[in-house]
Structure formats: structure tokens, C-alpha cells
Design a protein around this motif. Structure first.
Motif, PDB file in Angstrom:
ATOM      1  N   THR A 209       0.843  -1.213   0.000  1.00  0.00           N
ATOM      2  CA  THR A 209       0.000   0.000   0.000  1.00  0.00           C
ATOM      3  C   THR A 209       0.868   1.249   0.000  1.00  0.00           C
ATOM      4  O   THR A 209       0.506   2.258  -0.606  1.00  0.00           O
ATOM      5  CB  THR A 209      -0.972   0.034   1.202  1.00  0.00           C
ATOM      6  N   LEU A 210       2.018   1.154   0.670  1.00  0.00           N
ATOM      7  CA  LEU A 210       2.934   2.308   0.671  1.00  0.00           C
ATOM      8  C   LEU A 210       3.516   2.526  -0.717  1.00  0.00           C
ATOM      9  O   LEU A 210       3.515   3.632  -1.236  1.00  0.00           O
ATOM     10  CB  LEU A 210       4.082   2.053   1.652  1.00  0.00           C
ATOM     11  N   GLU A 211       3.963   1.432  -1.322  1.00  0.00           N
ATOM     12  CA  GLU A 211       4.581   1.515  -2.650  1.00  0.00           C
ATOM     13  C   GLU A 211       3.597   2.055  -3.694  1.00  0.00           C
ATOM     14  O   GLU A 211       3.947   2.863  -4.546  1.00  0.00           O
ATOM     15  CB  GLU A 211       5.067   0.114  -3.044  1.00  0.00           C
ATOM     16  N   LYS A 212       2.332   1.640  -3.568  1.00  0.00           N
ATOM     17  CA  LYS A 212       1.308   2.096  -4.528  1.00  0.00           C
ATOM     18  C   LYS A 212       0.710   3.450  -4.168  1.00  0.00           C
ATOM     19  O   LYS A 212      -0.235   3.895  -4.817  1.00  0.00           O
ATOM     20  CB  LYS A 212       0.186   1.051  -4.616  1.00  0.00           C
ATOM     21  N   ARG A 213       1.215   4.045  -3.119  1.00  0.00           N
ATOM     22  CA  ARG A 213       0.769   5.373  -2.660  1.00  0.00           C
ATOM     23  C   ARG A 213      -0.725   5.388  -2.330  1.00  0.00           C
ATOM     24  O   ARG A 213      -1.434   6.358  -2.607  1.00  0.00           O
ATOM     25  CB  ARG A 213       1.115   6.457  -3.692  1.00  0.00           C
ATOM     26  N   LEU A 214      -1.200   4.298  -1.730  1.00  0.00           N
ATOM     27  CA  LEU A 214      -2.624   4.205  -1.416  1.00  0.00           C
ATOM     28  C   LEU A 214      -3.009   4.983  -0.152  1.00  0.00           C
ATOM     29  O   LEU A 214      -4.191   5.067   0.177  1.00  0.00           O
ATOM     30  CB  LEU A 214      -3.057   2.742  -1.251  1.00  0.00           C
ATOM     31  N   HIS A 215      -2.000   5.524   0.553  1.00  0.00           N
ATOM     32  CA  HIS A 215      -2.331   6.293   1.756  1.00  0.00           C
ATOM     33  C   HIS A 215      -2.499   7.777   1.446  1.00  0.00           C
ATOM     34  O   HIS A 215      -2.415   8.627   2.333  1.00  0.00           O
ATOM     35  CB  HIS A 215      -1.267   6.066   2.841  1.00  0.00           C
ATOM     36  N   HIS A 216      -2.680   8.066   0.172  1.00  0.00           N
ATOM     37  CA  HIS A 216      -2.931   9.440  -0.253  1.00  0.00           C
ATOM     38  C   HIS A 216      -4.324   9.551  -0.855  1.00  0.00           C
ATOM     39  O   HIS A 216      -4.889   8.568  -1.351  1.00  0.00           O
ATOM     40  CB  HIS A 216      -1.916   9.861  -1.325  1.00  0.00           C
ATOM     41  N   LEU A 217      -4.826  10.771  -0.846  1.00  0.00           N
ATOM     42  CA  LEU A 217      -6.114  11.053  -1.480  1.00  0.00           C
ATOM     43  C   LEU A 217      -6.010  10.790  -2.983  1.00  0.00           C
ATOM     44  O   LEU A 217      -5.023  11.150  -3.621  1.00  0.00           O
ATOM     45  CB  LEU A 217      -6.455  12.513  -1.219  1.00  0.00           C
ATOM     46  N   HIS A 218      -7.059  10.154  -3.518  1.00  0.00           N
ATOM     47  CA  HIS A 218      -7.128   9.917  -4.961  1.00  0.00           C
ATOM     48  C   HIS A 218      -8.403  10.576  -5.489  1.00  0.00           C
ATOM     49  O   HIS A 218      -9.475  10.417  -4.900  1.00  0.00           O
ATOM     50  CB  HIS A 218      -7.165   8.410  -5.233  1.00  0.00           C
ATOM     51  N   GLN A 219      -8.296  11.311  -6.572  1.00  0.00           N
ATOM     52  CA  GLN A 219      -9.495  11.913  -7.161  1.00  0.00           C
ATOM     53  C   GLN A 219      -9.443  11.837  -8.684  1.00  0.00           C
ATOM     54  O   GLN A 219      -8.428  12.171  -9.289  1.00  0.00           O
ATOM     55  CB  GLN A 219      -9.641  13.385  -6.752  1.00  0.00           C
ATOM     56  N   GLU A 220     -10.568  11.400  -9.250  1.00  0.00           N
ATOM     57  CA  GLU A 220     -10.732  11.522 -10.701  1.00  0.00           C
ATOM     58  C   GLU A 220     -11.479  12.823 -10.929  1.00  0.00           C
ATOM     59  O   GLU A 220     -12.717  12.886 -10.785  1.00  0.00           O
ATOM     60  CB  GLU A 220     -11.500  10.319 -11.245  1.00  0.00           C
TER      61      GLU A 220
END
Ligand code: UT7
Length: 334
Positions: A209-220
Motif C-alpha cells: 500500500t505504501l509503494e502504490k501510494r494508497l495512503h494518499h487522497l485519490h481523485q478523478e
């Protein structure tokens, strides 16, 4: 208790001192002041830089300002609701930490997670406790440290958000002031257009999850934009229509500050001219649950008893809503 309404009787706010300008962002990602300003209306935002301070710090300071201005004894507060998507931690609730820090020893407290509609949802929830007669004083706080979840390598989101907190006190009113009507909606079918995937029970923290940057906000951005323009304009118009309000009746539109173009579309749909729209997106960006109470704090001195305000928001979830508020006091203290 039919004639009892929940009135906003005091406002407080807190903004961190550090400013992140569009020029600063030009040095961090491939963007420009011209792009950010023309697409969003944002020039700068506030950032809580101190890594030892979190959302509860801003919420506490906003609450303390309100308490001090109003001369309130914190022990009189019955309930504290904090709207946030950036709680200090998963649990305990940030509201519990705030209650302890302000000395609200008789209050119960919890958090509401409804992203950018969080403050409006918390306001509606708090109002029910006043209207029922169960509570006399409810503190509703909107606070987010967005810089803690923003990905400062993603130019499509990092230019949008800032940190800040605002709060209001709700008390009973039987003279016709206060929250007159509210409409709330949510639709989870596009939940993944605006989310933070990592850290929860679906994607617990891991090296992946860290490597995929999943701990950041994602917006389309574009689909959210499309839904926000329709959702916020429709719900604001709906609350006006069902209460026979025209644009002339409205003293101020108090919109969630995500994008000047979304606000503009909402104002046009309501028949409200832009001089009657509270706007501080230019200075603070999108502070998520903080935007609406921060507007109320900035405009408080201009508000008069009896002014009709329409509060409107749209955000992740999706969640959206609008409230018609008859302002309960002269904001200049006279
Ligand atoms: O608060 C909760 C709800 N959130 C919202 O309401 C936000 C809704 N969305 C928006 O406000 C807008 O969609 C954004 C401001 C996020 C983006 O504006 P847009 O007009 O929808 O732009 P776009 O995403 O369609 O991107 C247009 C172009 C793209 O380049 P290409 O593919 O046309 O070459 C983007 O890569 O702009 C590019 N772009 C940027 N360029 C410079 C995206 N971000 C940036 C940037 N600087 N920061």
C-alpha cells in the motif's frame, strides 16, 4: 417542541500560519499559477507544518476561539461533533480529544465522516439533538489537515487542498431563527472517484500500500466535477424551491469551496449574484470539512439577525446537501 429550531449562536475558526502559494507548487510539480487560478480559483492555501500537530489541534483552537468570544463555560457543552476525513487516528474519535483539550467534561463526542459534506451532515445531526430538547449546547466542528493525505507528487490533486478548521455553537431558538430546512444525499456508486484506498480494512497498511501510494487522497477530477456541478446546484435549488425562496430572499450563499466554477454554477442556478456568495477559496483552497464554517467565520461581522443563508456542499462518497439558515444574531456584536 415543534417551534424549536437549532440556531447558530457563535462561530470560531483556526488557520495555520504557513502559506503554500501557487508559485511554491510550481517548484514541486509541473503546474502553473495560471492553470491553478483559471481552473480552480485558488491562489494559496494554509498548511499545518508541525508534524506533531494534527486535526485535533486545529479543531481545539477553533473551539477555544468560539468559547472565548462567547464567554462560554466549556462544561455547559452537551455534545461535540467533529466532521473530518483526517482524524488524528482511526480511533479514538478526534471529538473525544477535542473535548478533553477544551475542558468540555460533560460532553459526549464523536466524529462524522462525510468528506466535503461533513460539516453540513454534522450540522444536521447536531440540530436534531437541539430540536428534540435533549441538548442545550452542541458544538459542531469541521476540521481537516488535508496536507497529511495529499500526494505532493500528484499535480491533479495537490494544488487543490489546504488545512483549516471552523466551528459553530448550536442552541435552541423559538423566535423563528436558526436552521429552517436541510436536504442531505449520498450515493456510493462512484465511491472510488474520490477516496483514500489505503489504511482501512480493505487495504490495511503494508509495504504494497505504501509503494502504490494508497495512503494518499485519490481523485478523478472530471467525473467528480461533473457530479459536483449538478449535485450542489440541484440541492441548493431544491431547498429554495420547497421553501418558496427566490434569489432575492437569499442574503448569502455559503458554498463548499472546491472549485470556483462549481460555486459559480450553483449561484447561477439559485439566481444569486456573485456579490452574495461567500468566497475564500482563493486564500485557503479546499479545506474539506472546514470550508463552510471558515466562510461563516470570515463573514461573521457582516451577518445580521434574520439574514437568509443557503449552505451547500458536495464531496466524496458521493455526499451532498444544502441547508437554509436564518441567521440568529448581529455579527458585529451590536
Ligand atoms: O471537494 C470535493 C469535491 N471535489 C471537487 O469538487 C473537485 C472537482 N474537480 C475539479 O474541480 C476539476 O476537475 C479539477 C480542478 C480537479 C481539474 O480541472 P479540469 O478542468 O477538470 O481539468 P482536467 O482534469 O480535465 O485536466 C485538464 C488538463 C489535463 O491535461 P491534458 O490531458 O489535457 O493534456 C491535465 O493533465 O490539465 C492537466 N492538469 C494540470 N495542468 C497543470 C491537471 N492538473 C494540472 C495542474 N497543472 N495542477
Amino acid at each position: 417542541m415543534d417551534n424549536v429550531r437549532a440556531a447558530i449562536t457563535a462561530v470560531g475558526h483556526y488557520l495555520p500560519e504557513d502559506i503554500l502559494t501557487n508559485a511554491d507548487l510550481e517548484k514541486m510539480v509541473d503546474t502553473s499559477d495560471e492553470w491553478i487560478l483559471s481552473r480552480t480559483g485558488i491562489r494559496e492555501r494554509r498548511i499545518l507544518k508541525d508534524p506533531t500537530k494534527a486535526t485535533s489541534f486545529m479543531a481545539t483552537n477553533a473551539a477555544l476561539e468560539l468559547i472565548q468570544k462567547r464567554g462560554l463555560n466549556p462544561e455547559e457543552i452537551d455534545l461535540i461533533i467533529v466532521a473530518t476525513v483526517t482524524p488524528d487516528m482511526f480511533f479514538p474519535a478526534t471529538g473525544c480529544i477535542v473535548a478533553a483539550q477544551i475542558g468540555a467534561t460533560n460532553a459526549w463526542a464523536y466524529d462524522i465522516s462525510a468528506a466535503c459534506s461533513g460539516f453540513l451532515f454534522a450540522l444536521s445531526t447536531g440540530a436534531r439533538f437541539i430540536e428534540s430538547g435533549k441538548h442545550k449546547k452542541v458544538l459542531v466542528i469541521g476540521a481537516d489537515k488535508m496536507s497529511s493525505i495529499v500526494d505532493y507528487t500528484d499535480r491533479t490533486t495537490c494544488v487543490l487542498f489546504g488545512d483549516g478548521a471552523g466551528c459553530v455553537l448550536l442552541e435552541a431558538d423559538s423566535e423563528g431563527y436558526g436552521i429552517q430546512d436541510s436536504i442531505e444525499h449520498s450515493d456510493g456508486s462512484m465511491w472510488d472517484a474520490l477516496c483514500m484506498l489505503g489504511g482501512g480494512s480493505l487495504h490495511p497498511p503494508s509495504p504494497i500500500t505504501l509503494e502504490k501510494r494508497l495512503h494518499h487522497l485519490h481523485q478523478e477530477g472530471p467525473p467528480v466535477f461533473k457530479a459536483a456541478v449538478k449535485g450542489m446546484a440541484d440541492v441548493a435549488a431544491d431547498v429554495m424551491e420547497r421553501n418558496n425562496l427566490t434569489g432575492d430572499d437569499v442574503r448569502f450563499l455559503v458554498p463548499h469551496q472546491a472549485n470556483l466554477r462549481i460555486i459559480d454554477a450553483t449561484a447561477r442556478r439559485m439566481g444569486v449574484t456573485m456579490d452574495k456568495v461567500m468566497l475564500n477559496i482563493e486564500r485557503y483552497g479546499n479545506t474539506t470539512a472546514g470550508t463552510i464554517p471558515l466562510c461563516l467565520a470570515d463573514w461573521e461581522s457582516k451577518l445580521r439577525k434574520g439574514d437568509n443563508l443557503v449552505l451547500a456542499a458536495f464531496g466524496g462518497g458521493f455526499t451532498w446537501g444544502a441547508s437554509w439558515v436564518k441567521w440568529a444574531y448581529d455579527g458585529d456584536g451590536n
